[in-house]
Write an enzyme that holds these catalytic residues in place. Structure first.
Site, PDB file in Angstrom:
ATOM      1  NE  ARG A   1      70.274   9.112  55.078  1.00 20.78           N
ATOM      2  CZ  ARG A   1      71.327   9.554  55.881  1.00 20.78           C
ATOM      3  NH1 ARG A   1      72.332  10.525  55.070  1.00 20.78           N
ATOM      4  NH2 ARG A   1      71.672   9.480  57.018  1.00 20.78           N
TER       5      ARG A   1
ATOM      6  CG  HIS B   1      71.116  12.973  60.480  1.00 18.53           C
ATOM      7  ND1 HIS B   1      71.279  12.625  59.127  1.00 18.53           N
ATOM      8  CD2 HIS B   1      72.302  14.038  60.663  1.00 18.53           C
ATOM      9  CE1 HIS B   1      72.372  13.255  58.625  1.00 18.53           C
ATOM     10  NE2 HIS B   1      72.760  14.064  59.369  1.00 18.53           N
TER      11      HIS B   1
ATOM     12  CD  GLU C   1      78.067  11.114  58.834  1.00 19.55           C
ATOM     13  OE1 GLU C   1      78.341  12.152  59.666  1.00 19.55           O
ATOM     14  OE2 GLU C   1      78.612  11.308  57.577  1.00 19.55           O
TER      15      GLU C   1
ATOM     16  CG  ASN D   1      76.640   9.431  55.237  1.00 18.66           C
ATOM     17  OD1 ASN D   1      75.660   8.846  54.364  1.00 18.66           O
ATOM     18  ND2 ASN D   1      76.282  10.151  56.273  1.00 18.66           N
TER      19      ASN D   1
ATOM     20  CE1 TYR E   1      79.372  15.352  51.977  1.00 20.17           C
ATOM     21  CE2 TYR E   1      79.331  13.420  53.326  1.00 20.17           C
ATOM     22  CZ  TYR E   1      78.603  14.485  52.876  1.00 20.17           C
ATOM     23  OH  TYR E   1      77.337  14.637  53.255  1.00 20.17           O
TER      24      TYR E   1
ATOM     25  CD  GLU F   1      75.147  12.572  54.747  1.00 22.63           C
ATOM     26  OE1 GLU F   1      75.994  13.243  54.842  1.00 22.63           O
ATOM     27  OE2 GLU F   1      74.245  12.502  55.895  1.00 22.63           O
TER      28      GLU F   1
HETATM   29  C1  PNW Z   1      77.980  14.507  57.354  1.00 21.16           C
HETATM   30  N1  PNW Z   1      84.228  14.229  57.413  1.00 21.16           N
HETATM   31  O1  PNW Z   1      78.845  14.757  58.177  1.00 21.16           O
HETATM   32  C2  PNW Z   1      76.558  14.646  57.869  1.00 21.16           C
HETATM   33  O2  PNW Z   1      75.718  13.660  57.804  1.00 21.16           O
HETATM   34  C3  PNW Z   1      75.569  15.858  57.391  1.00 21.16           C
HETATM   35  O3  PNW Z   1      74.711  16.097  58.513  1.00 21.16           O
HETATM   36  C4  PNW Z   1      76.218  16.898  57.154  1.00 21.16           C
HETATM   37  O4  PNW Z   1      75.619  18.100  56.689  1.00 21.16           O
HETATM   38  C5  PNW Z   1      77.127  16.611  56.103  1.00 21.16           C
HETATM   39  O5  PNW Z   1      77.961  15.324  56.325  1.00 21.16           O
HETATM   40  C6  PNW Z   1      78.108  17.750  55.361  1.00 21.16           C
HETATM   41  O6  PNW Z   1      79.110  18.074  56.283  1.00 21.16           O
HETATM   42  C7  PNW Z   1      79.851  14.525  58.102  1.00 21.16           C
HETATM   43  O7  PNW Z   1      85.040  14.703  58.224  1.00 21.16           O
HETATM   44  C8  PNW Z   1      80.945  15.292  58.682  1.00 21.16           C
HETATM   45  O8  PNW Z   1      84.610  13.528  56.527  1.00 21.16           O
HETATM   46  C9  PNW Z   1      82.415  15.172  58.626  1.00 21.16           C
HETATM   47  C10 PNW Z   1      82.838  14.552  57.505  1.00 21.16           C
HETATM   48  C11 PNW Z   1      82.059  13.513  56.957  1.00 21.16           C
HETATM   49  C12 PNW Z   1      80.624  13.723  56.844  1.00 21.16           C
END
Ligand code: PNW
Length: 491
Positions: free
Chosen positions: A84, A129, A174, A316, A318, A386
């Site tokens: 991706r 992006h 996002e 995405n 995390y 992601e």
């Molecule tokens: C993503 N959160 O951003 C982005 O899509 C990427 O470009 C970035 O490098 C990656 O995650 C890592 O940071 C996020 O607060 C930023 O949960 C913040 C969050 C999640 C994704």
């Protein structure tokens, strides 16, 4: 053999798509190479350098503009099914409009795509992006009601030029980070910091732009190109702190503020904004002295236009938070989306921290998010676009905590699949270390380490790359697998 000793092996389906992800500004460099126009991240890095933690820019980054063949070699080393990446709008359209096409930019992406296809690696392409052409920002960017038209023109060009070979398209990466952080807040370009209305107006125009591009694809390209088009939304899990009714409701409100406002208009049967958010913002706006709601409503026609504009839901994911109606609340001196929902969030200290303040290791995180989305939106096809773990630059190549994170997340994805979630693929963030926005190069997410001091931007596999490679190859998460040594190879 002795049954009790047999490892219980759970398999990912054989057609499951394993990949890794990056984005243009974070890896490409070549910020003004061969006719590329300026983007809002070029502008931020060049004029607001004090807002970047290590005062660095993405001018060169991992220099993928010159190193794309090495990147494809790494994909082959890992045995990836897909990769991706995103297109830099201003590399293709320097002033943002189709009046001026930069053929050298088109050629760069053609070369990358063709190099991947030589080795059967599927391109999963994000159209946007975060790197808006600065010339469009000068006209208000996402706040301009013409935005959906500019975006549709750009998307059509991408489908025309690359759609013969690209079969998976993501319109936006996002919406929350684009709108809440970039227009509502100050933490991402273009740093508009208009907390009361920025998030909401950007959100509406973004959703309309997504729907326009999706419909253009379905009408004019899908019949011959046979691909799929979706959107990627950051869906972290927000569960209730206690099982009280108040906390359950607080968690639902926070989920709507974080991602529901972007998902609901596209994926729900009712269409339009989440109804609780509409009501709360309308009521508070009037109390605050605004003439109308700070949340611009959709007309019925717009609602219908947006509803169902997806072939898949890109997630995405995390981490997680626990939400409380009364505890852990913070002051909100000015109107904003978080002031509108006004709930508290909490994370138990036992959830292991990463190098990023916002990223901790939470139990069952992927499972909780995906099973919730499955129930809420009638189980569309999902891709995790992601998921990954950050460490500090000086951390060793033997990245054991990242390995723990990946194994836990992938086990949680298997739990979700067993619960019936229509999950079709998983992209690790990230293939390689890159420019982590306002954190610069102080935070590393790569399966491959990048030496940003070296001219070549030398890439070296971390231990997590070997572990991921083994999972991709066997479709099984073996908790005991150890690589023989740290020498990478192509199978
Ligand atoms: C993503 N959160 O951003 C982005 O899509 C990427 O470009 C970035 O490098 C990656 O995650 C890592 O940071 C996020 O607060 C930023 O949960 C913040 C969050 C999640 C994704």
């Amino acid at each position: 053999g002795c049954l009790a000793q047999q490892k219980q092996e759970r398999h990912f389906p054989s057609d499951f798509i394993f990949g890794a992800a990056t984005s243009a500004y974070q890896v490409e460099g070549g910020w003004n190479a061969d006719g590329k126009g300026e983007s809002i991240w070029d502008r931020l890095a060049h004029t607001k350098i004090q807002d970047v933690l290590d005062q660095s820019t993405g001018d060169i980054a991992a220099d993928t503009y010159n190193n794309y063949k090495r990147d494809v070699e790494m994909m082959r080393e890992l045995g990836l099914d897909a990769y991706r990446f995103s297109l830099a709008w201003s590399r293709i359209l320097p002033d943002g409009t189709i009046n001026n096409i930069n053929e050298a930019g088109v050629t760069f992406y053609n070369n990358l795509i063709d190099e991947m296809l030589k080795y059967n690696i599927k391109p999963l392409v994000t159209l946007y992006h975060w790197d808006l052409p600065q010339k469009l920002q000068d006209l208000g960017g996402f706040m301009n009601p013409l935005f959906p038209e500019w975006y549709e023109d750009y998307a059509r060009l991408a489908f025309e030029r690359f759609g013969d070979r690209v079969k998976l398209w993501i319109t936006f990466n996002e919406p929350r980070e684009i709108c809440y952080e970039g227009y509502g807040g100050y933490t991402k370009a273009p740093q508009v910091n208009r907390t009361d209305i920025g998030t909401y107006h950007c959100g509406k125009n973004l959703i309309l732009a997504h729907a326009k591009a999706y419909r253009t694809y379905v009408t004019h390209f899908k019949p011959t190109q046979n691909g799929e088009c979706g959107i990627t939304i950051s869906v972290n899990w927000f569960g209730p702190l206690t099982d009280s009714k108040e906390d359950e409701y607080a968690a639902e409100l926070r989920r709507q503020a974080e991602w529901g406002i972007y998902a609901e208009p596209i994926f729900s049967e009712e269409g339009g904004w989440p109804k609780e958010i509409s009501e709360i913002v309308a009521k508070k706006s009037i109390e605050q002295g605004y003439k109308t709601s700070r949340l611009p409503e959709f007309t019925n026609e717009e609602k219908k236009f947006v509803q169902g504009t997806y072939d898949f839901f890109g997630v995405n994911h995390y981490s997680s938070y626990l939400v409380s109606a009364n505890e852990h609340k913070v002051d909100h001196p000015v109107p904003s989306i978080l002031a509108d929902v006004d709930v508290g969030v909490y994370r138990p200290p036992a959830w292991m921290p990463s190098a990023s303040t916002w990223l901790v290791m939470a139990p069952n995180s992927v499972y909780n998010a995906l099973t919730h989305l499955m129930r809420k939106y009638n189980n569309p096809p999902f891709y995790i676009t992601e998921n990954g773990w950050s460490e500090h630059p000086e951390a060793p190549l033997i990245d054991n905590v990242r390995i723990i994170y990946y194994r836990a997340a992938l086990n949680s994805a298997l739990d979700a699949i067993e619960a019936g979630v229509n999950l079709k693929g998983y992209m690790a963030w990230s293939l390689l270390d890159n420019y982590e926005w306002t954190e610069g190069y102080t935070i590393r997410f790569g399966l491959y380490q990048v030496d940003f001091e070296s001219e070549q931007r030398t890439r070296t596999a971390r231990k997590s790359a070997f572990i991921y490679k083994q999972i991709v190859k066997t479709r099984v998460i073996d908790p005991d697998y150890e690589p023989d040594n740290m020498t990478m190879w192509i199978d």
